[in-house]
Write a protein that holds these residues in place. Structure first.
Motif, short mmCIF file in Angstrom:
data_model
loop_
_atom_site.label_atom_id
_atom_site.label_comp_id
_atom_site.label_asym_id
_atom_site.label_seq_id
_atom_site.Cartn_x
_atom_site.Cartn_y
_atom_site.Cartn_z
N LEU A 1 0.95 -1.32 0.01
CA LEU A 1 -0.05 0.00 -0.03
C LEU A 1 0.84 1.37 -0.20
CD1 LEU A 1 -2.93 1.15 0.15
CD2 LEU A 1 -2.68 0.96 2.68
N ARG A 2 1.85 1.14 0.77
CA ARG A 2 2.83 2.31 0.94
C ARG A 2 3.57 2.81 -0.76
NH1 ARG A 2 3.00 6.48 3.22
NH2 ARG A 2 2.93 5.81 5.28
N VAL A 3 3.78 1.74 -1.40
CA VAL A 3 4.28 2.02 -2.70
C VAL A 3 3.20 2.65 -3.63
CG1 VAL A 3 5.17 0.75 -4.95
CG2 VAL A 3 5.93 -0.12 -2.39
N ILE A 4 1.94 2.29 -3.45
CA ILE A 4 0.71 2.95 -4.13
C ILE A 4 0.74 4.36 -3.77
CG2 ILE A 4 -1.60 2.64 -4.73
CD1 ILE A 4 -1.49 -0.15 -4.44
N VAL A 5 0.51 4.50 -2.56
CA VAL A 5 0.43 5.82 -2.00
C VAL A 5 1.41 6.74 -2.01
CG1 VAL A 5 0.02 7.18 0.18
CG2 VAL A 5 -1.18 4.97 0.00
N ASP A 6 2.76 6.32 -2.29
CA ASP A 6 3.88 7.20 -2.60
C ASP A 6 3.92 7.81 -3.89
OD1 ASP A 6 5.15 7.00 -0.04
OD2 ASP A 6 6.49 5.47 -0.54
N ALA A 7 3.23 7.32 -4.85
CA ALA A 7 3.11 7.81 -6.26
C ALA A 7 2.05 8.71 -6.25
CB ALA A 7 2.52 6.44 -7.33
N TYR A 8 1.56 9.36 -5.45
CA TYR A 8 0.71 10.58 -5.48
C TYR A 8 1.21 11.74 -4.25
CZ TYR A 8 -2.87 7.31 -7.48
OH TYR A 8 -3.42 6.31 -8.31
N PRO A 9 0.90 12.89 -4.79
CA PRO A 9 1.36 13.97 -3.79
C PRO A 9 0.54 13.90 -2.66
CG PRO A 9 0.08 14.91 -5.84
CD PRO A 9 0.43 13.44 -5.89
N ASN A 10 1.15 14.58 -1.52
CA ASN A 10 0.63 14.54 -0.31
C ASN A 10 -0.77 15.43 -0.42
OD1 ASN A 10 2.62 13.33 0.99
ND2 ASN A 10 3.61 14.90 1.86
N GLN A 11 -1.29 16.21 -0.98
CA GLN A 11 -2.15 17.13 -1.04
C GLN A 11 -3.42 15.99 -1.74
OE1 GLN A 11 0.40 18.34 -2.78
NE2 GLN A 11 -0.33 18.95 -4.63
N ASP A 12 -3.26 15.03 -2.57
CA ASP A 12 -4.22 14.00 -3.02
C ASP A 12 -4.21 12.90 -2.02
OD1 ASP A 12 -4.61 15.88 -4.90
OD2 ASP A 12 -3.39 14.46 -6.45
N VAL A 13 -3.80 12.58 -0.64
CA VAL A 13 -3.86 11.50 0.19
C VAL A 13 -4.55 12.02 1.11
CG1 VAL A 13 -2.65 9.74 1.36
CG2 VAL A 13 -1.65 10.51 -0.76
N TYR A 14 -5.81 11.61 1.49
CA TYR A 14 -6.56 11.96 2.38
C TYR A 14 -6.63 10.78 3.78
CZ TYR A 14 -8.44 15.73 0.43
OH TYR A 14 -8.55 16.93 -0.45
N ASN A 15 -6.83 11.08 5.02
CA ASN A 15 -7.12 10.06 6.01
C ASN A 15 -8.26 10.59 6.66
OD1 ASN A 15 -6.71 8.22 8.02
ND2 ASN A 15 -5.50 9.91 9.38
N ILE A 16 -9.16 9.45 7.27
CA ILE A 16 -10.59 9.65 7.72
C ILE A 16 -10.57 8.98 8.94
CG2 ILE A 16 -11.58 8.06 6.34
CD1 ILE A 16 -14.11 9.75 6.21
N ASP A 17 -11.07 9.50 9.96
CA ASP A 17 -11.11 8.61 11.29
C ASP A 17 -12.31 8.88 11.91
OD1 ASP A 17 -8.70 7.27 11.72
OD2 ASP A 17 -7.86 9.22 12.17
N LYS A 18 -13.38 7.81 12.55
CA LYS A 18 -14.54 7.94 13.27
C LYS A 18 -14.21 7.86 14.60
CE LYS A 18 -16.21 3.38 12.92
NZ LYS A 18 -17.26 2.61 12.63
N VAL A 19 -14.84 8.65 15.62
CA VAL A 19 -14.58 8.79 17.04
C VAL A 19 -16.18 8.71 17.46
CG1 VAL A 19 -13.70 9.65 19.19
CG2 VAL A 19 -12.63 9.95 16.88
#
Length: 71
Positions: A1-19
């Motif tokens: 997964l890290r290899v796939i995510v590294d291909a995109y710039p940081n502004q295009d990678v999102y993180n979502i969490d529920k609490v």
């Protein structure tokens, strides 16, 4: 997964969490030396969802989910 995510710039990678927020629950600890007998813990809660991209330049507004139709 890290290899796939590294291909995109940081502004295009999102993180979502529920609490889960148990807003009616009483504290587990306190100043009293003897606990109250015969009381139930409140289980009513709301779910908050937090989302932003990796570099923090785009923060999605907070989502609040009150109650599910079929819990």
């Amino acid at each position: 997964l890290r290899v796939i995510v590294d291909a995109y710039p940081n502004q295009d990678v999102y993180n979502i969490d529920k609490v889960g927020l148990f807003y009616k629950a009483t504290p587990d600890i306190g100043l009293a030396t003897i606990g109250q007998l015969g009381t139930k813990k409140q289980k009513e809660r709301i779910i908050t969802v937090h989302c932003s991209n990796v570099d923090g330049s785009h923060i999605i507004p907070l989502w609040i989910i009150r109650r599910a139709k079929n819990p």
